[in-house]
Design a protein around this motif. Structure first.
Motif, short mmCIF file in Angstrom:
data_model
loop_
_atom_site.label_atom_id
_atom_site.label_comp_id
_atom_site.label_asym_id
_atom_site.label_seq_id
_atom_site.Cartn_x
_atom_site.Cartn_y
_atom_site.Cartn_z
N LEU A 32 -45.95 -9.90 -2.91
CA LEU A 32 -45.74 -10.69 -4.13
C LEU A 32 -45.92 -12.18 -3.86
CD1 LEU A 32 -42.71 -8.94 -5.87
CD2 LEU A 32 -45.10 -8.91 -6.55
N GLY A 33 -45.42 -12.64 -2.71
CA GLY A 33 -45.61 -14.04 -2.34
C GLY A 33 -47.07 -14.38 -2.14
N LEU A 34 -47.81 -13.50 -1.49
CA LEU A 34 -49.24 -13.73 -1.30
C LEU A 34 -49.98 -13.74 -2.63
CD1 LEU A 34 -49.92 -11.57 1.89
CD2 LEU A 34 -49.96 -14.07 1.70
N GLN A 35 -49.56 -12.89 -3.55
CA GLN A 35 -50.18 -12.87 -4.87
C GLN A 35 -49.92 -14.19 -5.60
OE1 GLN A 35 -48.58 -10.04 -7.65
NE2 GLN A 35 -50.34 -10.21 -9.01
N ARG A 36 -48.69 -14.71 -5.53
CA ARG A 36 -48.38 -15.99 -6.17
C ARG A 36 -49.17 -17.12 -5.53
NH1 ARG A 36 -43.09 -13.73 -6.37
NH2 ARG A 36 -42.56 -14.72 -4.39
N GLN A 37 -49.34 -17.08 -4.20
CA GLN A 37 -50.15 -18.09 -3.53
C GLN A 37 -51.61 -18.00 -3.98
OE1 GLN A 37 -49.46 -17.43 0.66
NE2 GLN A 37 -48.18 -19.24 0.79
N GLY A 38 -52.12 -16.79 -4.12
CA GLY A 38 -53.49 -16.62 -4.57
C GLY A 38 -53.70 -17.14 -5.98
N ILE A 39 -52.75 -16.87 -6.86
CA ILE A 39 -52.85 -17.38 -8.23
C ILE A 39 -52.76 -18.91 -8.24
CG2 ILE A 39 -51.62 -17.47 -10.45
CD1 ILE A 39 -50.93 -14.48 -9.97
N GLY A 40 -51.87 -19.45 -7.41
CA GLY A 40 -51.76 -20.91 -7.30
C GLY A 40 -53.03 -21.54 -6.76
N ALA A 41 -53.63 -20.91 -5.76
CA ALA A 41 -54.89 -21.43 -5.20
C ALA A 41 -56.00 -21.37 -6.23
CB ALA A 41 -55.28 -20.63 -3.96
N GLN A 42 -56.03 -20.32 -7.02
CA GLN A 42 -57.05 -20.21 -8.07
C GLN A 42 -56.86 -21.31 -9.11
OE1 GLN A 42 -57.05 -16.46 -10.11
NE2 GLN A 42 -58.80 -17.00 -11.38
N LYS A 43 -55.62 -21.56 -9.53
CA LYS A 43 -55.35 -22.62 -10.51
C LYS A 43 -55.75 -23.99 -9.97
CE LYS A 43 -51.50 -20.50 -12.98
NZ LYS A 43 -50.06 -20.62 -13.27
N VAL A 44 -55.40 -24.25 -8.72
CA VAL A 44 -55.74 -25.53 -8.11
C VAL A 44 -57.25 -25.69 -8.04
CG1 VAL A 44 -55.72 -26.81 -5.92
CG2 VAL A 44 -53.61 -25.85 -6.82
N GLN A 45 -57.95 -24.65 -7.59
CA GLN A 45 -59.40 -24.74 -7.47
C GLN A 45 -60.07 -24.93 -8.82
OE1 GLN A 45 -61.30 -21.20 -5.98
NE2 GLN A 45 -63.20 -22.27 -5.54
N GLU A 46 -59.67 -24.15 -9.82
CA GLU A 46 -60.28 -24.27 -11.14
C GLU A 46 -60.03 -25.65 -11.73
OE1 GLU A 46 -58.59 -21.11 -13.43
OE2 GLU A 46 -59.95 -19.60 -12.61
N ASN A 47 -58.80 -26.15 -11.60
CA ASN A 47 -58.47 -27.45 -12.17
C ASN A 47 -59.19 -28.57 -11.43
OD1 ASN A 47 -56.49 -29.77 -13.04
ND2 ASN A 47 -56.11 -28.00 -14.35
N ALA A 48 -59.23 -28.50 -10.12
CA ALA A 48 -59.92 -29.54 -9.34
C ALA A 48 -61.41 -29.56 -9.65
CB ALA A 48 -59.69 -29.32 -7.85
N LEU A 49 -62.02 -28.38 -9.70
CA LEU A 49 -63.46 -28.33 -10.00
C LEU A 49 -63.76 -28.83 -11.41
CD1 LEU A 49 -64.49 -24.95 -8.32
CD2 LEU A 49 -65.01 -27.28 -7.57
N PHE A 50 -62.94 -28.43 -12.38
CA PHE A 50 -63.15 -28.89 -13.76
C PHE A 50 -63.05 -30.41 -13.84
CE2 PHE A 50 -61.12 -30.37 -17.67
CZ PHE A 50 -62.10 -30.03 -18.59
N THR A 51 -61.99 -30.96 -13.24
CA THR A 51 -61.76 -32.40 -13.31
C THR A 51 -62.87 -33.18 -12.63
OG1 THR A 51 -59.38 -32.00 -13.35
CG2 THR A 51 -60.09 -34.21 -12.78
#
Length: 172
Positions: A32-51
């Motif tokens: 579950l922790g790894l899944q939350r980290q993966g979702i967090g990494a995806q959010k960071v990557q999507e937001n950074a790339l968009f910006t």
């Protein structure tokens, strides 16, 4: 001869079952922790790339209104003259930990609420007076916001954008 289990056999079976149950629950908690980290990494990557892509698209076709060279990468704001949008200012809002974009007096947040930007710097070279092609380096640090600090994801991103002078490039 009596049928059934002795007390020692029951205790041993319970102990083995408890050890297996604890191992499985630890694996489940970690997954579950790894899944939350993966979702967090995806959010960071999507937001950074968009910006960064939004800023790069506007910077690429813009000009500088004034000399803004910052080879030491110490600028937290960048103001450009966009051919369609007019004066556009990108800034780092340290109080709210986000990147803002101001056009015509209207300020909008570029980054999402569940992502923190802990730093944003612009490196500007050749902003108009030295005859070289202007370049803007963008350096930022993005961080996911989670309740559990162990699940937090950090990402440093950097890109360089060259301003293009379409008027001189397209003339034969």
């Amino acid at each position: 001869m009596s049928a059934g289990f002795t007390l020692i056999e029951m205790l041993m079976a319970t102990l083995v079952f408890a050890i297996i149950a604890m191992a499985i629950s630890a694996l489940f908690t970690r997954s579950l922790g790894l899944q939350r980290q993966g979702i967090g990494a995806q959010k960071v990557q999507e937001n950074a790339l968009f910006t960064l892509e939004l800023m790069a698209r506007e910077i690429r076709v813009s000009t500088f209104a004034s000399v803004q060279d910052a080879p030491a990468c110490d600028r937290t704001t960048l103001t450009i003259d966009h051919p369609v949008n007019g004066t556009v200012t990108y800034a780092y809002d340290a109080a709210n930990q986000l990147i803002t974009r101001t056009v015509g007096g209207v300020t909008a947040n570029l980054t999402a609420n569940d992502i923190k930007v802990t730093s944003l710097r612009f490196c500007v070279k050749g902003s108009g007076l030295d005859g070289y092609q202007a370049r803007v380096g963008i350096i930022a640090h993005f961080q996911s916001t989670t309740a559990n600090p162990q699940d937090r994801v950090d990402a440093d991103v950097e890109t360089t954008v060259s301003l293009r002078d379409f008027a001189t490039e397209l003339t034969p």
